[in-house]
Design an enzyme around this catalytic site. Structure first.
Site, PDB file in Angstrom:
ATOM      1  N   THR A   1      18.177 -11.589  11.009  1.00 28.40           N
ATOM      2  CA  THR A   1      18.616 -11.694  12.416  1.00 28.40           C
ATOM      3  C   THR A   1      18.284 -10.372  13.109  1.00 28.40           C
ATOM      4  O   THR A   1      17.146 -10.188  13.542  1.00 28.40           O
ATOM      5  CB  THR A   1      20.130 -12.003  12.521  1.00 28.40           C
ATOM      6  OG1 THR A   1      20.861 -11.074  11.726  1.00 28.40           O
ATOM      7  CG2 THR A   1      20.427 -13.408  12.054  1.00 28.40           C
TER       8      THR A   1
ATOM      9  N   THR B   1      28.112  -9.333   7.041  1.00 24.62           N
ATOM     10  CA  THR B   1      27.419 -10.497   7.618  1.00 24.62           C
ATOM     11  C   THR B   1      26.166 -10.584   6.891  1.00 24.62           C
ATOM     12  O   THR B   1      25.134 -10.081   7.328  1.00 24.62           O
ATOM     13  CB  THR B   1      26.935 -10.320   9.035  1.00 24.62           C
ATOM     14  OG1 THR B   1      28.012 -10.040   9.816  1.00 24.62           O
ATOM     15  CG2 THR B   1      26.277 -11.584   9.545  1.00 24.62           C
TER      16      THR B   1
END
Lengths: 413, 413
Positions: free
Chosen positions: A160, A197
């Protein structure tokens, strides 16, 4: 740029027998970006998983947990993982669960298994509906792309805000057979245990019982992904999955005290370690890689608490960004780590091997130029001796820079 | 610039009978800067204190605690406070304690009391030796400057990275007498309970027993300085002191259920509230003032934990800086706040009164333009309904900007 993180050499990522990977572009956030990864696993493989403790865990995490439970109950092995980036499918309620299930069902019909044999993973923005129809539409393309040598491509496709892909591979010998362990991970921000994450996937062709694979994964996670922090934010989507296809030909490992268990565990830990540290090296805006070693604690938990208090302190992290040996901030963080009977006069603090603080104050012989020399480095260790017990723990973190703010203020735009 | 923090009007800071303040320039960090504040208190006043829980608490905090204990044991009242800025005298070991004691002794000989009747306070850089000789040298000048109307000057003289001075004042009527409550505070970074990097001083001329003054101070602190965060860092030097000189002429308050107690407590709380919020408004780099109201909790502690998880999340705070309604980050923070049996499907999240999330996901009727409109404001409330009990708590925080990094990366240079 990431701190001392060498580019991936695809030639050094050994394929794992029984694992094939296909990539596709579903256009979830950006047209043309490879954002969908399909991992097909040979029948009979063992699969183990560790997931975020965040109560707002994402829909795919819930489905993973459900399907892994069904696998444990029925023995029907997990046959595929589907990973999308660009949308976390978190904070999406019942609709999010339904969409994750749709992806599992579509994958199952594509590969010829049941929906419960598919594990879904998502990473990206929270609280936005997952465009599951886009992902489903490219599953045939992902299937057509399946190959044992797509690990490096997958490491890129799951990113990401990561700048650099994260992958590593090692080989060991078990029972006279060459065994491969290869892993990939993504993560850069919202990084704090439990877990970061992060999505991580490690695969081996070793034969090992499911129970021992799960045990091995838990231990490896604690000393790797559960020992890092970038910003103190525990994500909704953290997942770390271990796959053992059993195709290497070794006798199945069923005894946790065997040397084969120890050898494989060491290899899994080595891969996990590398991936977790790679996430910190690529921490959002990172310019420094900081290792915090806390020794002499009365418990492991208190050592880790001290490590995390330092590792998540914005004041410590901005001082490291500035290469400013403003070491009082480290003392302050130790002081609020929650050890209520801590005797600060016993504590020694070293930057690398420079003794900075002792007896509750600055080391009289410490010269700021010594601290400055260490602070100027890209890799720094903070070594804390609590002098109250025999336990130790290590936490890895990065500094806190303008770019951290920039990345997170601009992330969605 | 601080968020909606009006400049001090010295005319609105009422003097407190029995309290005189003198300022001097000791040149601790910068030549000519007013950095030393002497507060002289009339004989017989009651004094109460609340201090940091950081185990690396600074030398002056230890001396304060010792001298307040002696006061409670002997009844020999506290006669003076000495406050320096520019150096925290923290992480300074035995030398730091000795230097704080030297300042008390010098002040005592200047004012004609004992060293144990003096409370010292320091704020500034940690881990550097306190130049106590500079402070001692200007005590005569501070004494010569003593005046009942120096509150505004003192609010300036105790600042470190603060941009704006923080002071407020109110008057009430107790027992037919006009009673004044005036307070000042400093703090901008290293702000997290318990408590913030803050010094606060509130004085009243009310007559009240020491025990009730202490009780009142604790309650006021919990709902003010212990309900704010800027960066999650608990300081080594936090101190909040209440002085009650008893010169207003009211009958001494000795009953916690009396209306006079309630009236005075409300005034102390109002002043504490204002000062605590002023610290957040002047938080390092702050551009937004954020009120986090958590309701419907099973306990007060869990409400506060949720408030703090949100209030210290760098991801939430950078999103607010960017005026980006990236509200999934709020859900993620709620999810990792540590409530292990939290049912996220019960939670409602509002930005001001815009319902953003419900039933574990985004409110279907929510439009991003509504969230954007709220995010564009300088004052924003996040309202969380947990729907699992009757407790509530409020936490105040600010956003996280480039300037936070800049201030903390450059602080010592």
């Amino acid at each position: 740029m990431p701190v001392n993180l060498a580019p991936i050499d695809p030639a050094l990522l050994f394929p794992v027998a029984g694992v094939e990977i296909g990539i596709a572009s579903a256009g979830i956030k950006k047209v043309g970006r490879q954002d969908t990864t399909l991992i097909q696993i040979a029948d009979g493989a063992r699969v183990a998983g560790v997931f975020t403790l965040n109560r707002f865990c994402a829909a795919p995490v819930r489905i993973c947990q459900k399907n892994l439970q069904q696998y444990l109950a029925t023995g029907q092995s997990i046959r595929a993982l589907v990973i999308n980036t660009g949308n976390a499918n978190a904070g999406t309620g019942l609709d999010g669960l339904a969409r994750a299930e749709q992806i599992c069902a579509a994958t199952a019909s594509e590969l010829g298994c049941t929906a419960a044999q598919v594990l879904p993973f998502s990473t990206g923005v929270i609280l936005e509906p997952l465009p599951s129809e886009k992902i489903i539409a490219v599953l045939p393309a992902a299937k057509a792309n399946l190959s044992a040598s797509n690990w490096a491509t997958a490491a890129n496709a799951i990113m990401t805000t990561d700048i650099a892909p994260k992958a590593t591979s090692t080989q060991i010998v078990l029972d006279g057979k060459t065994v491969t362990v290869t892993g990939i991970a993504k993560g850069s921000g919202m990084i704090h245990p439990n877990m970061a994450t992060m999505l991580g996937f490690v695969a081996t062709d070793a034969a090992i019982s499911q129970a021992l694979l799960q045990e091995m994964l838990l231990a490896a996670t604690d000393a790797s992904f559960n020992s890092i922090t970038v910003d103190g934010d525990t994500s909704t989507n953290d997942s770390y999955i271990a796959i053992a296809t059993g195709l290497a030909g070794n006798t199945e490992i069923t005894d946790a005290s065997s040397s084969d268990y120890a050898t494989l565990r060491a290899a899994i830990e080595q891969v996990s370690h590398f991936l977790a540290q790679a996430i910190v090296r690529d921490g959002e805006g990172a310019t420094k890689f900081i290792t915090i070693n806390v020794a002499g604690g009365a418990t492991y938990a208190e050592c880790k608490a001290v490590g995390y208090a330092i590792g998540r302190s914005p004041l410590v992290k901005t001082a490291f960004f500035a290469s400013d040996p403003n070491l009082g901030r480290i003392l302050a963080a130790i002081g609020y780590a929650g050890i209520s009977d801590l005797d600060v006069d016993q504590i020694e603090v070293r930057l690398d091997d420079v003794l900075v603080a002792i007896h509750g104050g600055r080391n009289p012989e410490y010269q700021e130029s010594q601290g400055q020399a260490v602070m100027n480095q890209a890799e720094i260790s903070i070594n804390i001796q609590l002098n109250r017990g025999e336990y130790r723990a290590t936490v890895w973190t990065c500094d806190f820079s303008y770019d951290y703010v920039k990345i997170n203020a601009d992330y969605r735009s």
